[in-house]
Design a protein around this motif. Structure first.
Motif, PDB file in Angstrom:
ATOM      1  N   GLU A  38      24.250  33.764  37.602  1.00 43.66           N
ATOM      2  CA  GLU A  38      23.544  32.483  37.457  1.00 43.66           C
ATOM      3  C   GLU A  38      22.044  32.656  37.273  1.00 43.66           C
ATOM      4  N   ALA A  39      21.527  33.844  37.525  1.00 43.10           N
ATOM      5  CA  ALA A  39      20.084  34.078  37.411  1.00 43.10           C
ATOM      6  C   ALA A  39      19.649  33.947  35.955  1.00 43.10           C
ATOM      7  N   ARG A  40      18.422  33.471  35.764  1.00 41.97           N
ATOM      8  CA  ARG A  40      17.868  33.304  34.417  1.00 41.97           C
ATOM      9  C   ARG A  40      17.702  34.647  33.716  1.00 41.97           C
ATOM     10  N   LYS A  41      17.231  35.662  34.457  1.00 42.43           N
ATOM     11  CA  LYS A  41      17.110  37.025  33.944  1.00 42.43           C
ATOM     12  C   LYS A  41      18.126  37.879  34.690  1.00 42.43           C
ATOM     13  N   PRO A  42      18.663  38.940  34.068  1.00 39.44           N
ATOM     14  CA  PRO A  42      19.671  39.766  34.740  1.00 39.44           C
ATOM     15  C   PRO A  42      19.180  40.255  36.107  1.00 39.44           C
ATOM     16  N   ALA A  43      20.001  40.028  37.130  1.00 41.18           N
ATOM     17  CA  ALA A  43      19.607  40.370  38.508  1.00 41.18           C
ATOM     18  C   ALA A  43      20.843  40.602  39.358  1.00 41.18           C
ATOM     19  N   PHE A  44      20.597  41.156  40.542  1.00 36.80           N
ATOM     20  CA  PHE A  44      21.634  41.310  41.559  1.00 36.80           C
ATOM     21  C   PHE A  44      21.224  40.504  42.788  1.00 36.80           C
ATOM     22  N   LYS A  45      22.220  40.018  43.532  1.00 33.91           N
ATOM     23  CA  LYS A  45      22.002  39.430  44.852  1.00 33.91           C
ATOM     24  C   LYS A  45      22.101  40.561  45.858  1.00 33.91           C
ATOM     25  N   LEU A  46      21.136  40.644  46.758  1.00 41.26           N
ATOM     26  CA  LEU A  46      21.130  41.681  47.776  1.00 41.26           C
ATOM     27  C   LEU A  46      21.108  41.061  49.165  1.00 41.26           C
ATOM     28  N   GLU A  47      21.785  41.702  50.107  1.00 39.88           N
ATOM     29  CA  GLU A  47      21.616  41.414  51.520  1.00 39.88           C
ATOM     30  C   GLU A  47      21.052  42.690  52.118  1.00 39.88           C
ATOM     31  N   ILE A  48      19.906  42.558  52.804  1.00 42.39           N
ATOM     32  CA  ILE A  48      19.165  43.710  53.306  1.00 42.39           C
ATOM     33  C   ILE A  48      18.997  43.586  54.809  1.00 42.39           C
TER      34      ILE A  48
END
Length: 123
Positions: A38-48
């Motif tokens: 769903e991100a506008r630019k290619p990305a990952f969701k992270l949990e840190i």
């Protein structure tokens, strides 16, 4: 705010040491990573995980060119933990994961070269 990613750009303007200390940069370990279509630019969701005091925080990171999502869990990363949360697509990003641009301008994560305790603060 525009950040110049050009390695030949001059250094930023002088700030006080107190201004530097106001930015709380901590070490965390990625515990979960997943695609973020769903991100506008290619990305990952992270949990840190930043340890017991700060806990687990979410971040969106535009790191798809240099990293595979499966290789991210377990990696130490640096992040700013005291910015206000920011809506990125359908997720609320709670920390700013830090990196540097490579020669092509793609993000390379910033992390220590040795293991350090989670939640350690940059100084």
């Amino acid at each position: 705010m525009h950040i110049d990613h050009d390695p030949q750009a001059p250094a930023g303007s002088t700030i006080t040491f107190d201004a530097f200390l106001a930015v709380d940069i901590r070490i965390g370990r990625i515990v979960k990573a997943e695609p973020f279509p769903e991100a506008r630019k290619p990305a990952f969701k992270l949990e840190i995980d930043f340890g017991d005091v700060i806990g687990i925080r979410k971040s969106s990171a535009q790191i798809t060119e240099n990293y595979a999502v499966a290789d991210l869990p377990g990696r130490l990363v640096a992040a700013v933990v005291n910015f206000p949360p920011r809506q990125i697509g359908k997720m609320m990003s709670e920390v700013l994961t830090l990196g540097f641009p490579d020669a092509q301008g793609h993000v390379v994560l910033f992390s220590p070269d040795r293991d350090v305790p989670l939640g350690s603060r940059l100084f």
